[in-house]
Motif scaffolding. Structure first.
Motif, PDB file in Angstrom:
ATOM      1  N   SER A  63       0.514   0.981 -14.227  1.00  0.00           N
ATOM      2  CA  SER A  63       1.240   2.251 -14.252  1.00  0.00           C
ATOM      3  C   SER A  63       1.303   2.860 -12.850  1.00  0.00           C
ATOM      4  O   SER A  63       0.315   2.812 -12.101  1.00  0.00           O
ATOM      5  CB  SER A  63       0.516   3.228 -15.195  1.00  0.00           C
ATOM      6  OG  SER A  63       0.913   4.551 -14.923  1.00  0.00           O
ATOM      7  N   PRO A  64       2.446   3.459 -12.483  1.00  0.00           N
ATOM      8  CA  PRO A  64       2.500   4.145 -11.179  1.00  0.00           C
ATOM      9  C   PRO A  64       1.502   5.292 -11.082  1.00  0.00           C
ATOM     10  O   PRO A  64       1.052   5.641 -10.000  1.00  0.00           O
ATOM     11  CB  PRO A  64       3.945   4.645 -11.091  1.00  0.00           C
ATOM     12  CG  PRO A  64       4.484   4.594 -12.464  1.00  0.00           C
ATOM     13  CD  PRO A  64       3.727   3.540 -13.201  1.00  0.00           C
ATOM     14  N   ARG A  65       1.142   5.875 -12.213  1.00  0.00           N
ATOM     15  CA  ARG A  65       0.183   6.988 -12.202  1.00  0.00           C
ATOM     16  C   ARG A  65      -1.205   6.536 -11.769  1.00  0.00           C
ATOM     17  O   ARG A  65      -2.045   7.349 -11.387  1.00  0.00           O
ATOM     18  CB  ARG A  65       0.095   7.618 -13.599  1.00  0.00           C
ATOM     19  CG  ARG A  65       1.413   8.126 -14.136  1.00  0.00           C
ATOM     20  CD  ARG A  65       1.849   9.390 -13.465  1.00  0.00           C
ATOM     21  NE  ARG A  65       3.006   9.978 -14.125  1.00  0.00           N
ATOM     22  CZ  ARG A  65       3.882  10.731 -13.519  1.00  0.00           C
ATOM     23  NH1 ARG A  65       3.766  10.997 -12.236  1.00  0.00           N
ATOM     24  NH2 ARG A  65       4.889  11.245 -14.173  1.00  0.00           N
ATOM     25  N   GLN A  66      -1.473   5.245 -11.900  1.00  0.00           N
ATOM     26  CA  GLN A  66      -2.793   4.724 -11.524  1.00  0.00           C
ATOM     27  C   GLN A  66      -2.745   3.988 -10.186  1.00  0.00           C
ATOM     28  O   GLN A  66      -3.731   3.377  -9.792  1.00  0.00           O
ATOM     29  CB  GLN A  66      -3.288   3.744 -12.598  1.00  0.00           C
ATOM     30  CG  GLN A  66      -3.418   4.341 -13.979  1.00  0.00           C
ATOM     31  CD  GLN A  66      -3.691   3.292 -15.027  1.00  0.00           C
ATOM     32  OE1 GLN A  66      -3.580   2.096 -14.798  1.00  0.00           O
ATOM     33  NE2 GLN A  66      -4.061   3.746 -16.217  1.00  0.00           N
ATOM     34  N   SER A  67      -1.610   4.021  -9.516  1.00  0.00           N
ATOM     35  CA  SER A  67      -1.420   3.176  -8.327  1.00  0.00           C
ATOM     36  C   SER A  67      -1.316   4.019  -7.064  1.00  0.00           C
ATOM     37  O   SER A  67      -0.849   5.151  -7.099  1.00  0.00           O
ATOM     38  CB  SER A  67      -0.133   2.359  -8.474  1.00  0.00           C
ATOM     39  OG  SER A  67      -0.148   1.637  -9.685  1.00  0.00           O
ATOM     40  N   LEU A  87       9.731   5.312  -9.332  1.00  0.00           N
ATOM     41  CA  LEU A  87       8.369   4.777  -9.439  1.00  0.00           C
ATOM     42  C   LEU A  87       7.496   5.314  -8.310  1.00  0.00           C
ATOM     43  O   LEU A  87       6.332   5.672  -8.514  1.00  0.00           O
ATOM     44  CB  LEU A  87       8.390   3.245  -9.400  1.00  0.00           C
ATOM     45  CG  LEU A  87       8.896   2.546 -10.666  1.00  0.00           C
ATOM     46  CD1 LEU A  87       9.089   1.058 -10.414  1.00  0.00           C
ATOM     47  CD2 LEU A  87       7.920   2.761 -11.822  1.00  0.00           C
ATOM     48  N   TYR A  88       8.087   5.379  -7.112  1.00  0.00           N
ATOM     49  CA  TYR A  88       7.348   5.920  -5.964  1.00  0.00           C
ATOM     50  C   TYR A  88       6.980   7.386  -6.214  1.00  0.00           C
ATOM     51  O   TYR A  88       5.838   7.797  -5.989  1.00  0.00           O
ATOM     52  CB  TYR A  88       8.186   5.780  -4.690  1.00  0.00           C
ATOM     53  CG  TYR A  88       7.551   6.395  -3.474  1.00  0.00           C
ATOM     54  CD1 TYR A  88       6.552   5.719  -2.777  1.00  0.00           C
ATOM     55  CD2 TYR A  88       7.937   7.660  -3.031  1.00  0.00           C
ATOM     56  CE1 TYR A  88       5.955   6.285  -1.666  1.00  0.00           C
ATOM     57  CE2 TYR A  88       7.337   8.227  -1.916  1.00  0.00           C
ATOM     58  CZ  TYR A  88       6.357   7.532  -1.241  1.00  0.00           C
ATOM     59  OH  TYR A  88       5.760   8.109  -0.145  1.00  0.00           O
ATOM     60  N   ASP A  89       7.933   8.143  -6.704  1.00  0.00           N
ATOM     61  CA  ASP A  89       7.686   9.568  -6.941  1.00  0.00           C
ATOM     62  C   ASP A  89       6.607   9.791  -8.005  1.00  0.00           C
ATOM     63  O   ASP A  89       5.955  10.835  -8.028  1.00  0.00           O
ATOM     64  CB  ASP A  89       8.974  10.268  -7.366  1.00  0.00           C
ATOM     65  CG  ASP A  89       9.961  10.389  -6.210  1.00  0.00           C
ATOM     66  OD1 ASP A  89       9.513  10.338  -5.047  1.00  0.00           O
ATOM     67  OD2 ASP A  89      11.172  10.503  -6.475  1.00  0.00           O
ATOM     68  N   GLN A  90       6.437   8.826  -8.905  1.00  0.00           N
ATOM     69  CA  GLN A  90       5.446   8.969  -9.977  1.00  0.00           C
ATOM     70  C   GLN A  90       4.026   8.625  -9.517  1.00  0.00           C
ATOM     71  O   GLN A  90       3.071   8.853 -10.252  1.00  0.00           O
ATOM     72  CB  GLN A  90       5.832   8.084 -11.169  1.00  0.00           C
ATOM     73  CG  GLN A  90       7.050   8.597 -11.915  1.00  0.00           C
ATOM     74  CD  GLN A  90       7.506   7.657 -13.004  1.00  0.00           C
ATOM     75  OE1 GLN A  90       7.247   6.451 -12.964  1.00  0.00           O
ATOM     76  NE2 GLN A  90       8.193   8.191 -13.983  1.00  0.00           N
ATOM     77  N   MET A  91       3.909   8.074  -8.316  1.00  0.00           N
ATOM     78  CA  MET A  91       2.568   7.726  -7.817  1.00  0.00           C
ATOM     79  C   MET A  91       1.897   8.972  -7.243  1.00  0.00           C
ATOM     80  O   MET A  91       2.536   9.740  -6.530  1.00  0.00           O
ATOM     81  CB  MET A  91       2.675   6.658  -6.721  1.00  0.00           C
ATOM     82  CG  MET A  91       3.197   5.332  -7.199  1.00  0.00           C
ATOM     83  SD  MET A  91       3.761   4.308  -5.819  1.00  0.00           S
ATOM     84  CE  MET A  91       2.250   3.998  -4.943  1.00  0.00           C
ATOM     85  N   PRO A  92       0.594   9.154  -7.522  1.00  0.00           N
ATOM     86  CA  PRO A  92      -0.102  10.288  -6.905  1.00  0.00           C
ATOM     87  C   PRO A  92      -0.338  10.042  -5.415  1.00  0.00           C
ATOM     88  O   PRO A  92      -0.379   8.892  -4.981  1.00  0.00           O
ATOM     89  CB  PRO A  92      -1.438  10.327  -7.669  1.00  0.00           C
ATOM     90  CG  PRO A  92      -1.632   8.944  -8.172  1.00  0.00           C
ATOM     91  CD  PRO A  92      -0.269   8.354  -8.389  1.00  0.00           C
ATOM     92  N   GLU A  93      -0.491  11.110  -4.674  1.00  0.00           N
ATOM     93  CA  GLU A  93      -0.789  10.971  -3.239  1.00  0.00           C
ATOM     94  C   GLU A  93      -2.297  10.857  -3.054  1.00  0.00           C
ATOM     95  O   GLU A  93      -3.046  11.396  -3.866  1.00  0.00           O
ATOM     96  CB  GLU A  93      -0.252  12.184  -2.490  1.00  0.00           C
ATOM     97  CG  GLU A  93       1.253  12.267  -2.614  1.00  0.00           C
ATOM     98  CD  GLU A  93       1.898  12.931  -1.400  1.00  0.00           C
ATOM     99  OE1 GLU A  93       1.324  12.793  -0.306  1.00  0.00           O
ATOM    100  OE2 GLU A  93       2.926  13.547  -1.572  1.00  0.00           O
TER     101      GLU A  93
END
Ligand code: SF4
Length: 167
Positions: A63-67, A87-93
């Motif tokens: 998941s992008p949320r975990q990446s 997908l990039y926007d869904q990744m946390p910083e």
């Protein structure tokens, strides 16, 4: 007193917040599990037993949320680029991007109206891994470069802690 001094010497470590945070960040890089075209085959090989990216703390996540790492492995078409951006926007910083292969870096041989001429046009790319396709060793080298980049970054930049005045 000597016992106390020895206990402090044996158990107290001085370092900086940047060093500790960057050490933990670069030691556990979790790329999203997705591939776009032929380069993805080499990316998959890099994650399997023979090359074993896990050795570097690189573990693929579903998941992008975990990446925190996106590997753009393949030819990005104009139709697909908004999906990759989402997908990039869904990744946390903090998050990082590796452009893997000539297509992801510059569009490669596909200089056509349908292909994006470089992932840099729609996401910020941190590391470029050239080749058509790059071998798994090249991707591993890309991760080592990314780890070096993270090591030199300022982890607390822009946070409230960054604004504390040091006397
Ligand atoms: S760089 Fe080569 S191997 Fe990679 S996606 Fe493009 S054509 Fe395929």
């Amino acid at each position: 007193m000597g016992g106390v001094n020895n206990a402090i010497r044996d158990s107290v470590l001085f370092t900086t917040a940047d060093s500790v945070i960057n050490w933990s960040r670069r030691s556990a890089l979790w790329p999203e599990t997705f591939g776009i075209a032929c380069c993805a085959i080499e990316m998959i090989a890099a994650g399997c037993a023979r090359y074993d990216l896990d050795r570097f703390g690189v573990v693929f996540r579903p998941s992008p949320r975990q990446s925190d790492v996106m590997i753009i492995a393949g030819t990005v078409t104009r139709k697909f680029a908004p999906v990759v951006r989402r997908l990039y926007d869904q990744m946390p910083e903090p998050r990082w991007v590796i452009a893997m292969g000539t297509c992801a870096i510059s569009g490669g041989v596909y200089n056509t109206y349908a292909v994006v001429q470089g992932a840099e046009t729609f996401v910020p790319v941190d590391v470029h891994v050239p080749g058509c396709p790059p071998r798994p060793e090249a991707l591993m080298h890309g991760f080592l470069l990314l780890q070096e980049k993270i090591k030199k970054s300022r982890a607390l930049a822009g946070t409230p802690l960054d604004r504390i005045a040091v006397p």
